[in-house]
Design a protein around this motif. Structure first.
Motif, PDB file in Angstrom:
ATOM      1  N   ASP A 205       0.821  -1.399  -0.040  1.00  0.00           N
ATOM      2  CA  ASP A 205       0.114   0.019  -0.017  1.00  0.00           C
ATOM      3  C   ASP A 205       0.853   1.266   0.131  1.00  0.00           C
ATOM      4  O   ASP A 205       2.267   1.106   0.118  1.00  0.00           O
ATOM      5  CB  ASP A 205      -0.918   0.018   1.328  1.00  0.00           C
ATOM      6  CG  ASP A 205      -2.132   0.984   1.087  1.00  0.00           C
ATOM      7  OD1 ASP A 205      -2.422   1.626   0.148  1.00  0.00           O
ATOM      8  OD2 ASP A 205      -3.162   0.472   1.616  1.00  0.00           O
TER       9      ASP A 205
ATOM     10  N   ARG B 146       1.018  -7.798  -4.460  1.00  0.00           N
ATOM     11  CA  ARG B 146       0.066  -7.105  -5.251  1.00  0.00           C
ATOM     12  C   ARG B 146      -0.743  -8.072  -6.041  1.00  0.00           C
ATOM     13  O   ARG B 146      -1.803  -7.954  -6.383  1.00  0.00           O
ATOM     14  CB  ARG B 146       0.340  -5.800  -5.877  1.00  0.00           C
ATOM     15  CG  ARG B 146      -0.799  -4.957  -6.321  1.00  0.00           C
ATOM     16  CD  ARG B 146      -2.113  -4.683  -5.384  1.00  0.00           C
ATOM     17  NE  ARG B 146      -1.588  -4.188  -3.992  1.00  0.00           N
ATOM     18  CZ  ARG B 146      -1.735  -3.002  -3.585  1.00  0.00           C
ATOM     19  NH1 ARG B 146      -2.159  -2.006  -4.104  1.00  0.00           N
ATOM     20  NH2 ARG B 146      -1.293  -2.785  -2.283  1.00  0.00           N
TER      21      ARG B 146
ATOM     22  N   LEU C  62     -10.759  -2.438  -6.320  1.00  0.00           N
ATOM     23  CA  LEU C  62     -10.000  -1.128  -5.956  1.00  0.00           C
ATOM     24  C   LEU C  62     -10.179  -1.016  -4.507  1.00  0.00           C
ATOM     25  O   LEU C  62      -9.072  -0.398  -3.832  1.00  0.00           O
ATOM     26  CB  LEU C  62     -10.163  -0.205  -6.966  1.00  0.00           C
ATOM     27  CG  LEU C  62     -10.031  -0.334  -8.258  1.00  0.00           C
ATOM     28  CD1 LEU C  62     -10.576   0.747  -9.310  1.00  0.00           C
ATOM     29  CD2 LEU C  62      -8.669  -0.136  -8.449  1.00  0.00           C
TER      30      LEU C  62
ATOM     31  N   TRP D 142      -6.628  -1.543  -2.985  1.00  0.00           N
ATOM     32  CA  TRP D 142      -6.062  -0.214  -3.238  1.00  0.00           C
ATOM     33  C   TRP D 142      -6.182   0.644  -2.155  1.00  0.00           C
ATOM     34  O   TRP D 142      -5.651   1.774  -1.942  1.00  0.00           O
ATOM     35  CB  TRP D 142      -5.920   0.345  -4.493  1.00  0.00           C
ATOM     36  CG  TRP D 142      -5.049   0.023  -5.408  1.00  0.00           C
ATOM     37  CD1 TRP D 142      -3.777   0.509  -5.691  1.00  0.00           C
ATOM     38  CD2 TRP D 142      -4.849  -1.418  -6.325  1.00  0.00           C
ATOM     39  NE1 TRP D 142      -3.059  -0.358  -6.813  1.00  0.00           N
ATOM     40  CE2 TRP D 142      -3.704  -1.207  -6.948  1.00  0.00           C
ATOM     41  CE3 TRP D 142      -5.649  -2.398  -6.325  1.00  0.00           C
ATOM     42  CZ2 TRP D 142      -3.371  -2.296  -7.971  1.00  0.00           C
ATOM     43  CZ3 TRP D 142      -5.396  -3.431  -7.143  1.00  0.00           C
ATOM     44  CH2 TRP D 142      -4.270  -3.451  -8.102  1.00  0.00           C
TER      45      TRP D 142
ATOM     46  N   ASN E 236      -5.816   4.813  -9.264  1.00  0.00           N
ATOM     47  CA  ASN E 236      -5.601   3.350  -8.690  1.00  0.00           C
ATOM     48  C   ASN E 236      -5.895   2.408  -9.743  1.00  0.00           C
ATOM     49  O   ASN E 236      -5.509   1.194  -9.940  1.00  0.00           O
ATOM     50  CB  ASN E 236      -6.091   3.228  -7.481  1.00  0.00           C
ATOM     51  CG  ASN E 236      -5.478   3.717  -6.202  1.00  0.00           C
ATOM     52  OD1 ASN E 236      -4.172   3.937  -6.418  1.00  0.00           O
ATOM     53  ND2 ASN E 236      -6.168   4.011  -5.232  1.00  0.00           N
TER      54      ASN E 236
ATOM     55  N   SER F 151      -3.190   1.545 -12.180  1.00  0.00           N
ATOM     56  CA  SER F 151      -2.484   0.646 -11.499  1.00  0.00           C
ATOM     57  C   SER F 151      -2.857  -0.770 -11.880  1.00  0.00           C
ATOM     58  O   SER F 151      -2.282  -1.795 -11.941  1.00  0.00           O
ATOM     59  CB  SER F 151      -2.132   1.080 -10.324  1.00  0.00           C
ATOM     60  OG  SER F 151      -1.170   0.250  -9.389  1.00  0.00           O
ATOM     61  N   MET F 152      -4.119  -1.072 -11.418  1.00  0.00           N
ATOM     62  CA  MET F 152      -4.864  -2.419 -11.322  1.00  0.00           C
ATOM     63  C   MET F 152      -4.601  -3.236 -12.830  1.00  0.00           C
ATOM     64  O   MET F 152      -4.489  -4.031 -13.055  1.00  0.00           O
ATOM     65  CB  MET F 152      -6.186  -2.499 -10.639  1.00  0.00           C
ATOM     66  CG  MET F 152      -6.696  -3.925 -10.753  1.00  0.00           C
ATOM     67  SD  MET F 152      -8.358  -4.037  -9.621  1.00  0.00           S
ATOM     68  CE  MET F 152      -9.337  -3.059 -10.891  1.00  0.00           C
TER      69      MET F 152
END
Length: 226
Positions: A101, A158, A180, A184, A191, A194-195
Motif C-alpha cells: 500500500d 499485489r 480497488l 488499493w 489506482n 495501476s490495477m
C-alpha cells in the motif's frame, strides 16, 4: 486484532517521524523508528515487525531498495510506502517490488492506522487458504506462488492480492470498484490504471493454460474463466 503489533517506521524527516511514532504509540502500537534506509534494514532483522511503514526517499538506502532486499527473505510482512511521488509508474514500481500500500504526503495518522489495520486483517483472513486450483495451475496465496506442473513462479504481494480476489469467485464477475477499494484503498482513476497493469501481468503468468482467461467485463469488472 491485537493493537500491540510491532511497526517498523523508516522516515528521515525528524519532525514527521517523531509525530508518527508518538501518535502510533499513544494508540498502543510498538514502534521502532529509523531515519535512514541502512538502519531500517538492520532494525528489521532484529525487531521482526508485524508491518513496515517506509518513506520512499531516504538517505543511504531508499524505501524501494529496502523492500527489494527484504522481499528476498520475507514475502509476507506488509509494507506501506510513504511518498510525495504521485506518478503511476512510481507507485507501480513499488507494488512490483513487493509493497502492499502507499500513502501520499501529507497524510493523517488516522488514515495510516486504518491502512495498517486493513492490511493485517486481510493477511489474517486469507492466510488460511493454502492452495487454489486455477485450471492447470496451483495458486498458493500465503507463499505468493503460482505453479504450473513442475514450474513455479513467485508473485508480488499485489499480484497475489488481485489473483486471490478473482480466484475465490471463479467464472463470476468481480466488481471493479470493490476490488480497488479492498486492495488499493479507493477506486480512483489513478489506482484503476495501476490495477490494469497487474491484470495484464497476471494474464501473462497464466498464459500456459489456454483455457484460462481474465475477461474485462466493460462497465463492471473482471471475470476469471477457468
Amino acid at each position: 486484532m491485537s493493537k500491540s503489533m510491532k511497526i517498523l517506521l523508516a522516515e528521515d524527516e525528524s519532525s514527521l517521524g517523531l509525530i508518527v511514532k508518538e501518535s502510533l504509540e499513544s494508540r498502543g502500537f510498538i514502534v521502532e523508528w529509523c531515519q535512514n534506509g541502512e538502519d531500517a534494514l538492520t532494525k528489521y532483522k532484529v525487531f521482526k515487525p508485524d508491518i513496515m511503514v517506509l518513506d520512499v526517499m531516504m538517505p543511504k538506502k531508499d524505501g524501494f531498495s529496502i523492500t527489494k532486499e527484504i522481499r528476498k527473505l520475507d514475502r509476507r510482512t506488509p509494507i506501506i510506502f510513504l511518498t510525495a511521488k504521485s506518478q503511476t509508474k512510481d507507485v507501480v514500481e513499488g507494488f512490483e517490488l513487493g509493497g502492499n500500500d502507499y500513502l501520499k504526503k501529507p497524510f493523517s495518522i488516522e488514515e495510516l492506522i486504518v491502512r495498517v489495520q486493513e492490511l493485517m486483517l486481510r493477511r489474517e483472513r486469507k492466510s488460511a487458504e493454502e492452495q487454489i486450483e486455477i485450471g492447470a495451475y496451483l495458486f498458493n496465496y500465503p507463499k505468493q506462488k503460482l505453479q504450473f506442473k513442475t514450474e513455479e513462479q513467485m508473485l508480488t504481494h499485489r499480484e497475489a492480492e488481485v489473483l486471490m480476489s478473482l480466484a475465490i469467485s471463479p467464472n463470476e464477475v468481480v466488481d471493479r470498484s470493490t476490488m480497488l477499494s479492498e486492495i488499493w484503498g479507493n477506486d480512483d482513476f489513478f489506482n484503476a490504471r495501476s490495477m490494469d497493469v497487474f491484470i495484464t501481468k497476471l494474464r501473462k503468468k497464466l498464459a500456459k493454460d489456454s483455457s484460462i482467461e481474465i475477461l474485462n467485463v466493460r462497465g463492471y469488472g473482471y471475470k476469471l474463466v477457468c
